[in-house]
Design a protein around this motif. Structure first.
Motif, PDB file in Angstrom:
ATOM      1  N   UNK A  98       0.843  -1.203   0.000  1.00  0.00           N
ATOM      2  CA  UNK A  98       0.000   0.000   0.000  1.00  0.00           C
ATOM      3  C   UNK A  98       0.877   1.252   0.000  1.00  0.00           C
ATOM      4  N   UNK A  99       0.461   2.279  -0.721  1.00  0.00           N
ATOM      5  CA  UNK A  99       1.211   3.523  -0.750  1.00  0.00           C
ATOM      6  C   UNK A  99       0.751   4.419   0.384  1.00  0.00           C
ATOM      7  N   UNK A 100       1.622   5.325   0.779  1.00  0.00           N
ATOM      8  CA  UNK A 100       1.305   6.268   1.840  1.00  0.00           C
ATOM      9  C   UNK A 100       0.797   7.551   1.215  1.00  0.00           C
ATOM     10  N   UNK A 101      -0.383   7.981   1.579  1.00  0.00           N
ATOM     11  CA  UNK A 101      -0.972   9.211   1.046  1.00  0.00           C
ATOM     12  C   UNK A 101      -0.514  10.380   1.888  1.00  0.00           C
ATOM     13  N   UNK A 102       0.088  11.379   1.276  1.00  0.00           N
ATOM     14  CA  UNK A 102       0.603  12.536   1.982  1.00  0.00           C
ATOM     15  C   UNK A 102      -0.354  13.711   1.810  1.00  0.00           C
ATOM     16  N   UNK A 103      -0.415  14.594   2.795  1.00  0.00           N
ATOM     17  CA  UNK A 103      -1.244  15.804   2.644  1.00  0.00           C
ATOM     18  C   UNK A 103      -0.776  16.640   1.474  1.00  0.00           C
ATOM     19  N   UNK A 104      -1.690  17.496   0.974  1.00  0.00           N
ATOM     20  CA  UNK A 104      -1.379  18.299  -0.205  1.00  0.00           C
ATOM     21  C   UNK A 104      -0.165  19.179   0.015  1.00  0.00           C
ATOM     22  N   UNK A 105      -0.019  19.777   1.188  1.00  0.00           N
ATOM     23  CA  UNK A 105       1.100  20.684   1.439  1.00  0.00           C
ATOM     24  C   UNK A 105       2.435  19.977   1.276  1.00  0.00           C
ATOM     25  N   UNK A 106       2.475  18.708   1.669  1.00  0.00           N
ATOM     26  CA  UNK A 106       3.722  17.950   1.551  1.00  0.00           C
ATOM     27  C   UNK A 106       4.035  17.682   0.096  1.00  0.00           C
ATOM     28  N   UNK A 107       3.014  17.403  -0.720  1.00  0.00           N
ATOM     29  CA  UNK A 107       3.236  17.165  -2.151  1.00  0.00           C
ATOM     30  C   UNK A 107       3.876  18.381  -2.794  1.00  0.00           C
ATOM     31  N   UNK A 108       3.366  19.592  -2.495  1.00  0.00           N
ATOM     32  CA  UNK A 108       3.898  20.784  -3.125  1.00  0.00           C
ATOM     33  C   UNK A 108       5.307  21.076  -2.629  1.00  0.00           C
ATOM     34  N   UNK A 109       5.592  20.781  -1.367  1.00  0.00           N
ATOM     35  CA  UNK A 109       6.938  20.967  -0.844  1.00  0.00           C
ATOM     36  C   UNK A 109       7.913  20.021  -1.528  1.00  0.00           C
ATOM     37  N   UNK A 110       7.470  18.762  -1.760  1.00  0.00           N
ATOM     38  CA  UNK A 110       8.318  17.789  -2.443  1.00  0.00           C
ATOM     39  C   UNK A 110       8.642  18.265  -3.844  1.00  0.00           C
ATOM     40  N   UNK A 111       7.634  18.790  -4.548  1.00  0.00           N
ATOM     41  CA  UNK A 111       7.826  19.192  -5.937  1.00  0.00           C
ATOM     42  C   UNK A 111       8.761  20.378  -6.053  1.00  0.00           C
ATOM     43  N   UNK A 112       8.772  21.247  -5.051  1.00  0.00           N
ATOM     44  CA  UNK A 112       9.596  22.441  -5.114  1.00  0.00           C
ATOM     45  C   UNK A 112      11.054  22.148  -4.776  1.00  0.00           C
ATOM     46  N   UNK A 113      11.324  20.988  -4.165  1.00  0.00           N
ATOM     47  CA  UNK A 113      12.674  20.650  -3.749  1.00  0.00           C
ATOM     48  C   UNK A 113      13.545  20.280  -4.935  1.00  0.00           C
ATOM     49  N   UNK A 114      14.846  20.213  -4.683  1.00  0.00           N
ATOM     50  CA  UNK A 114      15.770  19.783  -5.718  1.00  0.00           C
ATOM     51  C   UNK A 114      15.492  18.316  -6.060  1.00  0.00           C
ATOM     52  N   UNK A 115      15.744  17.884  -7.294  1.00  0.00           N
ATOM     53  CA  UNK A 115      15.492  16.499  -7.656  1.00  0.00           C
ATOM     54  C   UNK A 115      16.334  15.537  -6.831  1.00  0.00           C
ATOM     55  N   UNK A 116      15.707  14.441  -6.433  1.00  0.00           N
ATOM     56  CA  UNK A 116      16.386  13.425  -5.646  1.00  0.00           C
ATOM     57  C   UNK A 116      17.083  12.459  -6.586  1.00  0.00           C
ATOM     58  N   UNK A 117      18.349  12.177  -6.315  1.00  0.00           N
ATOM     59  CA  UNK A 117      19.077  11.238  -7.156  1.00  0.00           C
ATOM     60  C   UNK A 117      18.609   9.833  -6.800  1.00  0.00           C
ATOM     61  N   UNK A 118      17.938   9.192  -7.721  1.00  0.00           N
ATOM     62  CA  UNK A 118      17.384   7.863  -7.462  1.00  0.00           C
ATOM     63  C   UNK A 118      17.270   7.112  -8.772  1.00  0.00           C
ATOM     64  N   UNK A 119      17.243   5.799  -8.663  1.00  0.00           N
ATOM     65  CA  UNK A 119      17.039   4.975  -9.845  1.00  0.00           C
ATOM     66  C   UNK A 119      15.628   5.201 -10.354  1.00  0.00           C
ATOM     67  N   UNK A 120      15.494   5.350 -11.669  1.00  0.00           N
ATOM     68  CA  UNK A 120      14.186   5.617 -12.249  1.00  0.00           C
ATOM     69  C   UNK A 120      13.335   4.365 -12.231  1.00  0.00           C
ATOM     70  N   UNK A 121      12.079   4.464 -11.806  1.00  0.00           N
ATOM     71  CA  UNK A 121      11.174   3.313 -11.918  1.00  0.00           C
ATOM     72  C   UNK A 121      10.926   3.002 -13.384  1.00  0.00           C
ATOM     73  N   UNK A 122      10.692   1.745 -13.685  1.00  0.00           N
ATOM     74  CA  UNK A 122      10.473   1.316 -15.068  1.00  0.00           C
ATOM     75  C   UNK A 122       9.028   1.589 -15.461  1.00  0.00           C
ATOM     76  N   UNK A 123       8.842   2.569 -16.353  1.00  0.00           N
ATOM     77  CA  UNK A 123       7.512   2.920 -16.825  1.00  0.00           C
ATOM     78  C   UNK A 123       7.296   2.474 -18.271  1.00  0.00           C
ATOM     79  N   UNK A 124       8.143   1.587 -18.763  1.00  0.00           N
ATOM     80  CA  UNK A 124       8.067   1.166 -20.158  1.00  0.00           C
ATOM     81  C   UNK A 124       6.806   0.361 -20.439  1.00  0.00           C
ATOM     82  N   UNK A 125       6.496   0.214 -21.718  1.00  0.00           N
ATOM     83  CA  UNK A 125       5.306  -0.528 -22.126  1.00  0.00           C
ATOM     84  C   UNK A 125       4.113   0.392 -22.315  1.00  0.00           C
ATOM     85  N   UNK A 126       2.985  -0.194 -22.667  1.00  0.00           N
ATOM     86  CA  UNK A 126       1.744   0.557 -22.842  1.00  0.00           C
ATOM     87  C   UNK A 126       0.860   0.380 -21.616  1.00  0.00           C
TER      88      UNK A 126
END
Length: 268
Positions: free
Chosen positions: A1-29
């Motif tokens: 299950x994923x953890x749902x974060x409040x809206x304020x946390x989402x916007x704070x995450x987006x404004x931060x510098x990019x996190x160096x992490x392995x990219x999830x595989x989104x390939x395919x249709x």
């Protein structure tokens, strides 16, 4: 299950510098599943996305009316959603952007029917929708331009965080065809959208969870968060050519959003 974060946390995450992490595989249709509107994260949330009104009768399945009593709507946005709902209830269909050959914008593009493909490279992610050949570009730069030039899909910057792609979008120009859901809910030039795409495994295959947080103090009383889901389409390997304009004879004159643009002179 994923953890749902409040809206304020989402916007704070987006404004931060990019996190160096392995990219999830989104390939395919991927195929959008479930209802083609945003579900509430929790029914107890005070601010929730507009939901479809429950209607009855032989034509109920064809009526796409939004719940205009949702408290997240400001008076002027409520009036638009109510007008659209009443039109639908009277069986006068409210054509959405993709119905009438216009770009769907963000976050409504998440609700498009048909296959979706993510193209991941070092500096960007491109999302290609089979529906009307619509394309989004997400720049993995971490910062927005100053100033951002308004456009149909706005400016999207993103980064990978853990097993998810986080996308922050601003600069979405207001227009009668630019709405945030299939019920015609409008927005202003203050619209700010954060999307979180997280792939996960199920007993039936691979799925993609999408969490959308929408903030627009010009249109809504508070930020709201909704969810959607895609599943991997292993049976399809290529997208078909879907051209909305080929079928424009099916639309009556004077639809809700106006007639389809036509050239006054022949092309040849």
């Amino acid at each position: 299950m994923s953890i749902v974060r409040p809206a304020a946390i989402f916007f704070a995450m987006a404004a931060a510098q990019p996190v160096i992490a392995a990219a999830p595989d989104l390939s395919g249709l991927w195929l959008r599943t479930g209802d083609l509107w945003f579900d509430a994260v929790s029914e107890t949330d005070a601010a929730r996305p507009v939901q479809r009104l429950e209607t009855h009768g032989p034509d109920a399945e064809d009526i796409w009316a939004g719940d205009y009593k949702n408290s997240v709507l400001q008076p002027w946005t409520r009036a638009v959603v109510q007008r659209n709902a009443e039109s639908e209830i009277h069986l006068h269909h409210v054509f959405t952007a993709d119905d009438t050959c216009w770009p769907s914008g963000v976050p409504q593009a998440v609700n498009l029917i048909g296959p979706v493909r993510f193209l991941q490279s070092q500096d960007r992610v491109e999302i290609i929708y089979e529906r009307d050949h619509q394309v989004r570009r997400i720049w993995l730069t971490g910062r927005h331009s100053a100033p951002v030039k308004p456009s149909w899909y706005g400016e999207s910057v993103g980064h990978y965080e853990g097993d998810a792609l986080i996308v922050d979008t601003i600069g979405l120009k207001p227009h009668k065809m630019s709405v945030v859901d299939p019920f015609g809910t409008p927005h202003t030039n203050r619209l700010h959208v954060v999307e979180r795409y997280r792939p996960y495994a199920t007993p039936f295959g691979k799925s993609l969870e999408v969490t959308v947080t929408v903030e627009d103090p010009g249109a809504f009383t508070a930020p709201w968060t909704g969810t959607a889901e895609y599943t991997q389409d292993k049976a399809t390997t290529e997208m078909d050519e879907i051209v909305c304009a080929e079928n424009n004879r099916d639309f009556p004159e004077g639809s809700t959003f106006g007639t389809i643009p036509q050239s006054p002179t022949p092309d040849f």
